[in-house]
Motif scaffolding. Structure first.
Motif, PDB file in Angstrom:
ATOM      1  N   ALA A 146       8.112  -3.005  -3.661  1.00 46.83           N
ATOM      2  CA  ALA A 146       6.871  -2.238  -3.569  1.00 46.83           C
ATOM      3  C   ALA A 146       6.404  -2.164  -2.138  1.00 46.83           C
ATOM      4  N   ALA A 147       6.106  -0.977  -1.713  1.00 49.35           N
ATOM      5  CA  ALA A 147       5.541  -0.812  -0.378  1.00 49.35           C
ATOM      6  C   ALA A 147       4.091  -1.266  -0.403  1.00 49.35           C
ATOM      7  N   ALA A 148       3.539  -1.514   0.765  1.00 47.94           N
ATOM      8  CA  ALA A 148       2.162  -2.004   0.838  1.00 47.94           C
ATOM      9  C   ALA A 148       1.323  -1.112   1.730  1.00 47.94           C
ATOM     10  N   VAL A 149       0.110  -0.812   1.271  1.00 46.66           N
ATOM     11  CA  VAL A 149      -0.856  -0.105   2.102  1.00 46.66           C
ATOM     12  C   VAL A 149      -1.484  -1.159   3.008  1.00 46.66           C
ATOM     13  N   ILE A 150      -1.108  -1.138   4.261  1.00 46.04           N
ATOM     14  CA  ILE A 150      -1.576  -2.166   5.184  1.00 46.04           C
ATOM     15  C   ILE A 150      -3.038  -1.945   5.562  1.00 46.04           C
ATOM     16  N   SER A 151      -3.408  -0.703   5.794  1.00 48.05           N
ATOM     17  CA  SER A 151      -4.796  -0.387   6.153  1.00 48.05           C
ATOM     18  C   SER A 151      -5.053   1.089   5.899  1.00 48.05           C
ATOM     19  N   MET A 152      -6.338   1.437   5.811  1.00 48.21           N
ATOM     20  CA  MET A 152      -6.757   2.829   5.666  1.00 48.21           C
ATOM     21  C   MET A 152      -7.955   3.080   6.568  1.00 48.21           C
ATOM     22  N   CYS A 172      -1.844   3.391   6.719  1.00 49.84           N
ATOM     23  CA  CYS A 172      -0.672   2.731   7.281  1.00 49.84           C
ATOM     24  C   CYS A 172       0.086   2.091   6.120  1.00 49.84           C
ATOM     25  N   VAL A 173       1.320   2.524   5.922  1.00 50.17           N
ATOM     26  CA  VAL A 173       2.093   2.068   4.765  1.00 50.17           C
ATOM     27  C   VAL A 173       3.410   1.436   5.209  1.00 50.17           C
ATOM     28  N   ASP A 174       3.707   0.288   4.629  1.00 52.24           N
ATOM     29  CA  ASP A 174       4.940  -0.437   4.940  1.00 52.24           C
ATOM     30  C   ASP A 174       5.902  -0.297   3.762  1.00 52.24           C
ATOM     31  N   PHE A 175       7.039   0.355   3.997  1.00 52.65           N
ATOM     32  CA  PHE A 175       8.033   0.596   2.960  1.00 52.65           C
ATOM     33  C   PHE A 175       9.232  -0.347   3.056  1.00 52.65           C
ATOM     34  N   SER A 176       9.157  -1.366   3.879  1.00 53.53           N
ATOM     35  CA  SER A 176      10.329  -2.181   4.203  1.00 53.53           C
ATOM     36  C   SER A 176      10.928  -2.908   3.004  1.00 53.53           C
ATOM     37  N   THR A 177      10.120  -3.208   1.989  1.00 54.98           N
ATOM     38  CA  THR A 177      10.652  -3.943   0.837  1.00 54.98           C
ATOM     39  C   THR A 177      11.143  -3.031  -0.276  1.00 54.98           C
ATOM     40  N   VAL A 178      11.017  -1.717  -0.101  1.00 52.83           N
ATOM     41  CA  VAL A 178      11.430  -0.783  -1.149  1.00 52.83           C
ATOM     42  C   VAL A 178      12.930  -0.504  -1.067  1.00 52.83           C
ATOM     43  N   LYS A 179      13.618  -0.646  -2.184  1.00 53.14           N
ATOM     44  CA  LYS A 179      15.036  -0.310  -2.285  1.00 53.14           C
ATOM     45  C   LYS A 179      15.193   0.799  -3.321  1.00 53.14           C
ATOM     46  N   THR A 180      16.085   1.724  -3.042  1.00 55.04           N
ATOM     47  CA  THR A 180      16.276   2.866  -3.919  1.00 55.04           C
ATOM     48  C   THR A 180      17.702   2.876  -4.453  1.00 55.04           C
ATOM     49  N   PHE A 181      17.843   3.175  -5.742  1.00 59.59           N
ATOM     50  CA  PHE A 181      19.142   3.156  -6.402  1.00 59.59           C
ATOM     51  C   PHE A 181      19.425   4.483  -7.094  1.00 59.59           C
ATOM     52  N   TYR A 198       4.787   3.403   8.841  1.00 60.18           N
ATOM     53  CA  TYR A 198       4.181   4.460   9.638  1.00 60.18           C
ATOM     54  C   TYR A 198       2.923   4.987   8.948  1.00 60.18           C
ATOM     55  N   VAL A 199       2.265   5.970   9.585  1.00 55.56           N
ATOM     56  CA  VAL A 199       0.991   6.493   9.086  1.00 55.56           C
ATOM     57  C   VAL A 199       1.201   7.772   8.278  1.00 55.56           C
ATOM     58  N   LEU A 200       0.566   7.825   7.117  1.00 55.08           N
ATOM     59  CA  LEU A 200       0.515   9.042   6.320  1.00 55.08           C
ATOM     60  C   LEU A 200      -0.932   9.507   6.282  1.00 55.08           C
ATOM     61  N   THR A 201      -1.142  10.797   6.430  1.00 56.10           N
ATOM     62  CA  THR A 201      -2.496  11.349   6.430  1.00 56.10           C
ATOM     63  C   THR A 201      -2.726  12.151   5.149  1.00 56.10           C
ATOM     64  N   ALA A 220       0.556  14.414   4.811  1.00 54.50           N
ATOM     65  CA  ALA A 220       1.362  14.606   6.017  1.00 54.50           C
ATOM     66  C   ALA A 220       1.958  13.272   6.416  1.00 54.50           C
ATOM     67  N   ARG A 221       3.276  13.243   6.585  1.00 57.29           N
ATOM     68  CA  ARG A 221       3.963  12.006   6.971  1.00 57.29           C
ATOM     69  C   ARG A 221       4.169  12.009   8.479  1.00 57.29           C
ATOM     70  N   ASN A 222       3.441  11.146   9.148  1.00 52.41           N
ATOM     71  CA  ASN A 222       3.476  11.065  10.611  1.00 52.41           C
ATOM     72  C   ASN A 222       4.443   9.966  11.037  1.00 52.41           C
ATOM     73  N   GLN A 223       5.721  10.217  10.893  1.00 51.16           N
ATOM     74  CA  GLN A 223       6.717   9.179  11.118  1.00 51.16           C
ATOM     75  C   GLN A 223       6.766   8.704  12.559  1.00 51.16           C
ATOM     76  N   GLU A 224       6.199   9.508  13.462  1.00 53.20           N
ATOM     77  CA  GLU A 224       6.172   9.102  14.869  1.00 53.20           C
ATOM     78  C   GLU A 224       5.019   8.150  15.166  1.00 53.20           C
ATOM     79  N   ARG A 225       4.134   7.942  14.185  1.00 46.68           N
ATOM     80  CA  ARG A 225       2.960   7.084  14.394  1.00 46.68           C
ATOM     81  C   ARG A 225       3.208   5.720  13.771  1.00 46.68           C
ATOM     82  N   ALA A 226       3.686   4.803  14.577  1.00 46.79           N
ATOM     83  CA  ALA A 226       3.900   3.431  14.096  1.00 46.79           C
ATOM     84  C   ALA A 226       2.550   2.763  13.860  1.00 46.79           C
ATOM     85  N   CYS A 227       2.513   1.790  12.989  1.00 48.65           N
ATOM     86  CA  CYS A 227       1.242   1.104  12.722  1.00 48.65           C
ATOM     87  C   CYS A 227       1.505  -0.355  12.351  1.00 48.65           C
TER      88      CYS A 227
END
Length: 227
Positions: A146-152, A172-181, A198-201, A220-227
């Motif tokens: 599960a990804a986590a919403v780190i902040s809003m 700011c969402v962290d997807f690092s623990t999500v695995k897809t099959f 990264y940040v999603l608006t 909007a997925r702002n993949q260039e905006r690290a958080c």
């Protein structure tokens, strides 16, 4: 497939088991306007059974200090109080949306239209996601973790226009623990060009108290905006 969302959606509230961004995380899916697989916001439990889903986590931001006091206090009356409550309600709806996404992905995207449809406020916004969810269902794709919403952070607010306020939220969402099959249970590698955090608006609109009060108008997925 046919799409029943022919007018702005004002569907009744979704029955939750409060899932896991949002439990966030868009399972691997085609991003809007992109022609490659990305891994986004859909989490899932380690198996595809009905085991408990992880809960979304949200770190309070400075804007949260303006939010109203707990239930039982007087209803907001000043413009500042109303604004604070609207922002808090919009954020809560976004977290719930990510949680339902995780539940849907955990179940191989079955009944995605019923569970996720109420969260989208216009046909145009909804149609941008229908092909992603339906294709995932047909292909048997599912997720673990599960990804986590780190902040809003609310960065835009429009007072009522004919009764409908709008809020723009950076999440700011962290997807690092999500695995897809895939449908055979094989792990689909994460696209190395897409950051795991990264940040999603989101633009959200008050639907006037009918059905789901706050609905998503755009993402909007702002993949260039690290958080």
């Amino acid at each position: 497939m046919s799409n029943s969302f022919s007018a702005p959606l004002r569907v009744g509230a979704v029955a939750l088991g409060l899932v896991a961004l949002v439990a966030v995380g868009l399972v691997v899916a085609y991003g809007p306007g992109e022609g490659r697989w990305i891994q986004g916001a859909l989490g899932a439990s380690p198996t595809r059974s009905a085991s408990p889903e992880p809960s979304p986590s949200v770190t309070p931001t400075a804007a949260d200090t303006e939010e109203p006091s707990p239930a039982g206090s007087p209803s907001p009356s000043t413009a500042a109080q109303i604004k604070a409550k609207n922002i808090a309600d919009a954020k809560a709806s976004l977290v719930e949306y990510y949680a339902i996404q995780a539940k849907v992905a955990n179940n191989g995207y079955q009944k995605w239209e019923r569970d996720l449809g109420p969260f989208w406020g216009t046909q145009r916004a909804w149609q941008a996601m229908t092909s992603v969810y339906e294709q995932s269902r047909q292909d048997g794709i599912y997720t673990e973790g599960a990804a986590a919403v780190i902040s809003m952070q609310a960065r835009g607010y429009t007072p009522a226009k004919a009764g409908f306020e709008e809020v723009i939220v950076d999440a700011c969402v962290d997807f690092s623990t999500v695995k897809t099959f895939d449908g055979e249970g094989n792990l689909i590698p994460r696209d190395a060009s897409v950051p795991s955090r990264y940040v999603l608006t989101y633009k959200m609109r008050n639907q006037g108290g009918k059905g789901r009060e706050w609905a998503l108008i755009s993402e909007a997925r702002n993949q260039e905006r690290a958080c």
